[in-house]
Design a protein around this motif. Structure first.
Motif, PDB file in Angstrom:
ATOM      1  N   ASP A  91      -4.664   9.303  -1.078  1.00 36.55           N
ATOM      2  CA  ASP A  91      -5.126   7.978  -1.480  1.00 36.55           C
ATOM      3  C   ASP A  91      -3.910   7.052  -1.574  1.00 36.55           C
ATOM      4  O   ASP A  91      -2.766   7.498  -1.582  1.00 36.55           O
ATOM      5  CB  ASP A  91      -5.829   8.032  -2.835  1.00 36.55           C
ATOM      6  CG  ASP A  91      -7.065   8.924  -2.800  1.00 36.55           C
ATOM      7  OD1 ASP A  91      -7.606   9.130  -1.692  1.00 36.55           O
ATOM      8  OD2 ASP A  91      -7.470   9.410  -3.874  1.00 36.55           O
ATOM      9  N   CYS A  92      -4.166   5.759  -1.641  1.00 32.19           N
ATOM     10  CA  CYS A  92      -3.080   4.784  -1.747  1.00 32.19           C
ATOM     11  C   CYS A  92      -3.291   3.865  -2.942  1.00 32.19           C
ATOM     12  O   CYS A  92      -4.435   3.517  -3.275  1.00 32.19           O
ATOM     13  CB  CYS A  92      -2.982   3.912  -0.485  1.00 32.19           C
ATOM     14  SG  CYS A  92      -2.318   4.775   0.951  1.00 32.19           S
ATOM     15  N   THR A  93      -2.206   3.490  -3.567  1.00 33.07           N
ATOM     16  CA  THR A  93      -2.237   2.425  -4.563  1.00 33.07           C
ATOM     17  C   THR A  93      -1.979   1.110  -3.841  1.00 33.07           C
ATOM     18  O   THR A  93      -0.909   0.917  -3.261  1.00 33.07           O
ATOM     19  CB  THR A  93      -1.169   2.636  -5.646  1.00 33.07           C
ATOM     20  OG1 THR A  93      -1.422   3.871  -6.320  1.00 33.07           O
ATOM     21  CG2 THR A  93      -1.195   1.509  -6.658  1.00 33.07           C
ATOM     22  N   ILE A 108      -7.125   1.548  -6.191  1.00 34.46           N
ATOM     23  CA  ILE A 108      -6.990   2.764  -5.380  1.00 34.46           C
ATOM     24  C   ILE A 108      -7.819   2.631  -4.114  1.00 34.46           C
ATOM     25  O   ILE A 108      -9.000   2.288  -4.160  1.00 34.46           O
ATOM     26  CB  ILE A 108      -7.441   4.002  -6.167  1.00 34.46           C
ATOM     27  CG1 ILE A 108      -6.538   4.223  -7.387  1.00 34.46           C
ATOM     28  CG2 ILE A 108      -7.413   5.242  -5.263  1.00 34.46           C
ATOM     29  CD1 ILE A 108      -5.099   4.490  -7.051  1.00 34.46           C
ATOM     30  N   GLU A 109      -7.169   2.899  -2.981  1.00 35.15           N
ATOM     31  CA  GLU A 109      -7.875   2.979  -1.702  1.00 35.15           C
ATOM     32  C   GLU A 109      -7.944   4.450  -1.303  1.00 35.15           C
ATOM     33  O   GLU A 109      -6.921   5.106  -1.120  1.00 35.15           O
ATOM     34  CB  GLU A 109      -7.142   2.171  -0.626  1.00 35.15           C
ATOM     35  CG  GLU A 109      -7.802   2.254   0.741  1.00 35.15           C
ATOM     36  CD  GLU A 109      -6.994   1.560   1.826  1.00 35.15           C
ATOM     37  OE1 GLU A 109      -7.286   1.805   3.014  1.00 35.15           O
ATOM     38  OE2 GLU A 109      -6.059   0.809   1.481  1.00 35.15           O
ATOM     39  N   SER A 110      -9.147   4.964  -1.171  1.00 32.99           N
ATOM     40  CA  SER A 110      -9.328   6.393  -0.896  1.00 32.99           C
ATOM     41  C   SER A 110      -8.968   6.727   0.554  1.00 32.99           C
ATOM     42  O   SER A 110      -9.265   5.961   1.477  1.00 32.99           O
ATOM     43  CB  SER A 110     -10.772   6.812  -1.166  1.00 32.99           C
ATOM     44  OG  SER A 110     -11.107   6.576  -2.514  1.00 32.99           O
ATOM     45  N   THR A 111      -8.335   7.882   0.713  1.00 38.61           N
ATOM     46  CA  THR A 111      -8.053   8.472   2.020  1.00 38.61           C
ATOM     47  C   THR A 111      -7.431   7.454   2.976  1.00 38.61           C
ATOM     48  O   THR A 111      -7.909   7.243   4.088  1.00 38.61           O
ATOM     49  CB  THR A 111      -9.337   9.068   2.636  1.00 38.61           C
ATOM     50  OG1 THR A 111     -10.114   9.704   1.636  1.00 38.61           O
ATOM     51  CG2 THR A 111      -8.986  10.086   3.719  1.00 38.61           C
ATOM     52  N   CYS A 112      -6.377   6.828   2.553  1.00 38.95           N
ATOM     53  CA  CYS A 112      -5.717   5.841   3.418  1.00 38.95           C
ATOM     54  C   CYS A 112      -4.801   6.503   4.432  1.00 38.95           C
ATOM     55  O   CYS A 112      -4.466   5.914   5.457  1.00 38.95           O
ATOM     56  CB  CYS A 112      -4.940   4.839   2.573  1.00 38.95           C
ATOM     57  SG  CYS A 112      -3.558   5.597   1.677  1.00 38.95           S
ATOM     58  N   TYR A 152      -4.689  14.685   3.289  1.00 41.28           N
ATOM     59  CA  TYR A 152      -4.916  13.242   3.141  1.00 41.28           C
ATOM     60  C   TYR A 152      -4.314  12.778   1.808  1.00 41.28           C
ATOM     61  O   TYR A 152      -3.965  13.574   0.943  1.00 41.28           O
ATOM     62  CB  TYR A 152      -6.412  12.915   3.179  1.00 41.28           C
ATOM     63  CG  TYR A 152      -7.176  13.406   1.977  1.00 41.28           C
ATOM     64  CD1 TYR A 152      -7.367  12.578   0.863  1.00 41.28           C
ATOM     65  CD2 TYR A 152      -7.700  14.699   1.940  1.00 41.28           C
ATOM     66  CE1 TYR A 152      -8.060  13.028  -0.252  1.00 41.28           C
ATOM     67  CE2 TYR A 152      -8.383  15.156   0.832  1.00 41.28           C
ATOM     68  CZ  TYR A 152      -8.565  14.310  -0.268  1.00 41.28           C
ATOM     69  OH  TYR A 152      -9.235  14.763  -1.374  1.00 41.28           O
ATOM     70  N   SER A 195       0.871  -1.176   0.000  1.00 39.47           N
ATOM     71  CA  SER A 195       0.000   0.000   0.000  1.00 39.47           C
ATOM     72  C   SER A 195       0.906   1.223   0.000  1.00 39.47           C
ATOM     73  O   SER A 195       1.642   1.456   0.964  1.00 39.47           O
ATOM     74  CB  SER A 195      -0.906  -0.002   1.237  1.00 39.47           C
ATOM     75  OG  SER A 195      -1.682   1.186   1.276  1.00 39.47           O
TER      76      SER A 195
END
Length: 647
Positions: free
Chosen positions: A221-223, A207-211, A219, A183
């Protein structure tokens, strides 16, 4: 989604069928895992990784890099016991250090129909100081036997988020399932490099939002990525390869850019233009390239090539390499001139400066040695280079020079340097990649001219002519201890009597090495027949290729050729009963050639044996052909016979 690069250096398909009895789906240990004690797909395996799982991510509270590891291993025999000892290296630098926690490990054995669990005790975990910046955490799983299954897991936490945790899919034992999850926040952009020849079974990202959130409302996002390999064969080292790190299937990360929450962008990964500028001004490197050494010696030759050769010989003979590389460490040309001993950079920078001050066009070249591994070409990773040589351009011809070895000829590099491309540092026009490859073929030739005397003794002369990398070990052996040289021949070939040895080549830095000597060799008389193995000197004594399959290149480093000729004057006293069969063989696409023939010319028996390798490096698909080729060469030398009888 942020962009990233997956670099496949060399890819080839290789697959083994996983044994269905083992549970490779998850971390849990099944009865079949313990009861199954064979692995038909690789009978040489001492242990198998049944399942391994890794996960790395940035903790949104501490902003440290957290990595979780789980691994399940089957121990097949006692030679696999070493897999039960685990070592984890942790880095520390001042107040910043990596930590390890949550170590859990269990050994599973079968006692009759009962499964015995033996857990690792905290007292069995210990740490040792490896050096000033690294510690090693070690533990050995208890009660390990043949047939045991072991599991262990741990978590590491690192403040060095610029060094994202890599993952090795391949090891020296087979793996049935290997999974790595990452992540990566969008404000961290990494170059991602997949090394090796094996294909990923799973390669997916989302994509995970606001990780990640920070104070003030920032903030990211994460790959989130998942990489999986299945049925990974053991990596087995064999002759004619560079370091295994070039070929082990693994993921590596190099930080490119950090986008800070206040909008600033920190460019971590530099361009070659940036690197050239830094190297030019670096006091330990670039400035040494301009140190004046004109008072070191005088070279009056008017011909530029002869002048360059004279300078090269001067540095080669007057200065001794201390066997240290240290190309970006402490470098002092002035200290070298005082002590007459220095590291690679000091010796070759002195050579560079002397050539330049004597009107020879020169540029430094960075490279990585065979033992150090390949360099990344997609973007600069200066830490991957560990060696420096010099390129000289004379009369429109380029020569690559290294003055660290007293036995190398002008324009010839030590074998350790033959490892792909090097980076030519041209601070005026910009650096470029150049090929580091010998221009000439290295050869070795034995010419044996004998007469069969009436007492059945073979007597005559032998001429040996070797060039390039085949000449090097002979030159080094002879010139380092001339008084013992012929004794080494005598010990290696104890049936042959050697005398009248003479070296006819110029000196220890000649590209070729030529020698001659007289020999006496007894034939074998059985039932009035004389038996002679015509190969008094073996060009290759055994087949170096023994693997069932090889998934990485066959790297000889240079093109070469072998030639053996034998002439026996039969003196009109012998009748020929048997001679070796002729052989003609070539590698696919004319990449190599083998010729073996025996003829009777007048009263002489003449044998001709030659084989060539027309490429310095062969791709893995040539492995089976090379194995057969080598086997034929060895078999011809071991099993060929000449049978004679008296007329």
């Amino acid at each position: 989604m942020k962009t990233f690069y997956l670099t496949y250096f060399l890819i080839a398909s290789f697959c083994i069928q996983a044994q269905s009895n083992f549970n490779s789906k998850d971390y849990s240990v099944t009865l079949d895992d313990i009861q199954t004690n064979v692995f038909d797909q690789d009978s040489t395996a001492n242990a198998i990784v049944l399942y391994e799982y890794g996960k790395s991510y940035i903790d949104d509270q501490t902003f440290n890099l957290v990595s979780e590891v789980k691994r399940k291993i089957k121990i097949l025999n006692s030679n696999g016991f070493d897999k039960a000892t685990i070592s984890i290296v942790l880095h520390q630098d001042g107040s910043k250090k990596e930590i390890i926690k949550n170590i859990m490990a269990t050994t599973y054995n079968l006692n009759g129909t009962s499964v015995i669990h033996t857990k690792l005790r905290d007292s069995d975990i210990y740490k040792e100081q490896y050096n000033t910046k690294n510690t090693i955490t070690k533990f050995t799983l208890p009660n390990v036997k043949e047939g045991s299954v072991i599991t262990y897991s741990y978590t590491t936490e690192s403040p060095y988020i610029y060094n994202y945790q890599g993952w090795e899919f391949q090891d020296d034992i087979p793996k049935l399932y290997s999974e790595y999850n990452t992540s990566i926040p969008a404000n961290y952009e990494y170059h991602i490099k997949l090394v090796g020849f094996l294909k990923l079974k799973v390669n997916e990202s989302a994509i995970e939002s606001t990780c990640i959130t920070v104070r003030g409302g920032g903030y990211a996002d994460c790959t989130v990525s998942k990489y999986v390999m299945e049925d990974v064969p053991a990596f087995i080292e064999e002759d004619y390869m560079t370091t295994k790190d070039n070929y082990l299937s693994k993921l590596g990360y190099e930080l490119n850019t950090v986008k800070l929450f206040d909008g600033r962008i920190d460019k971590i990964s530099k361009t070659w233009k940036d690197v050239d500028k830094e190297l030019k001004s670096d006091s330990r490197f670039g400035r040494q390239l301009s140190v004046n050494v004109s008072n070191e010696s005088v070279f009056p030759e008017t011909d530029p090539l002869k002048r360059a050769e004279s300078i090269y010989a001067y540095v080669q003979n007057k200065f001794t390499w201390n066997e240290k590389y240290n190309i970006f460490g402490d470098i002092s040309i002035k200290d070298l001139m005082k002590t007459k001993s220095g590291n690679v950079s000091e010796i070759n920078i002195l050579l560079h400066n002397l050539l330049e001050e004597n009107n020879i066009e020169v540029l430094p070249v960075l490279l990585s040695t065979r033992a150090n591994g390949f360099t990344t070409k997609l973007f600069p990773v200066i830490s991957e280079f560990n060696y420096l040589i010099v390129q000289a351009t004379i009369n429109n011809q380029t020569y690559l020079l290294d003055a660290t070895d007293p036995y190398m000829s002008f324009g010839e590099l030590p074998f350790r340097c033959l490892n792909g491309d090097g980076r030519l540092l041209d601070f005026k026009n910009g650096s470029t990649w150049i090929e580091i490859s010998p221009k000439k073929t290295s050869t070795i030739q034995y010419k044996v001219d004998l007469k069969l005397e009436e007492n059945d003794l073979l007597v005559g002369k032998v001429n040996v002519n070797a060039t390039g990398y085949h000449a090097y070990p002979l030159k080094k052996s002879y010139y380092s201890n001339q008084s013992e040289y012929l004794k080494q021949y005598q010990e290696k070939y104890n049936l042959i009597t050697f005398s009248d040895h003479k070296v006819t080549s110029k000196d220890k830095t000649s590209f070729d090495y030529q020698e001659e000597f007289t020999i006496e060799y007894p034939t074998e008389n059985i039932n009035e027949n004389l038996y002679i193995n015509p190969f008094l000197f073996k060009l290759m004594s055994e087949n170096p290729f023994k693997l069932k399959d090889r998934t990485y290149p066959i790297d000889f480093g240079y093109k070469d050729a072998y030639l053996y000729t034998l002439k026996i004057d039969l003196n009109n006293n012998y009748e020929i009963l048997e001679i070796p069969e002729e052989v003609n063989m070539s590698l696919p696409n004319n990449k190599g050639l083998l010729i073996f023939s025996t003829k009777i010319i007048d009263n002489d028996l003449v044998l001709y044996f030659k084989f060539t390798f027309n490429e310095p490096i062969y791709n893995p698909e040539y492995y089976e052909s090379l194995k057969v080729f080598m086997s034929t060469i060895v078999d011809a030398q071991k099993n060929s016979l000449i049978v004679l009888k008296h007329k």
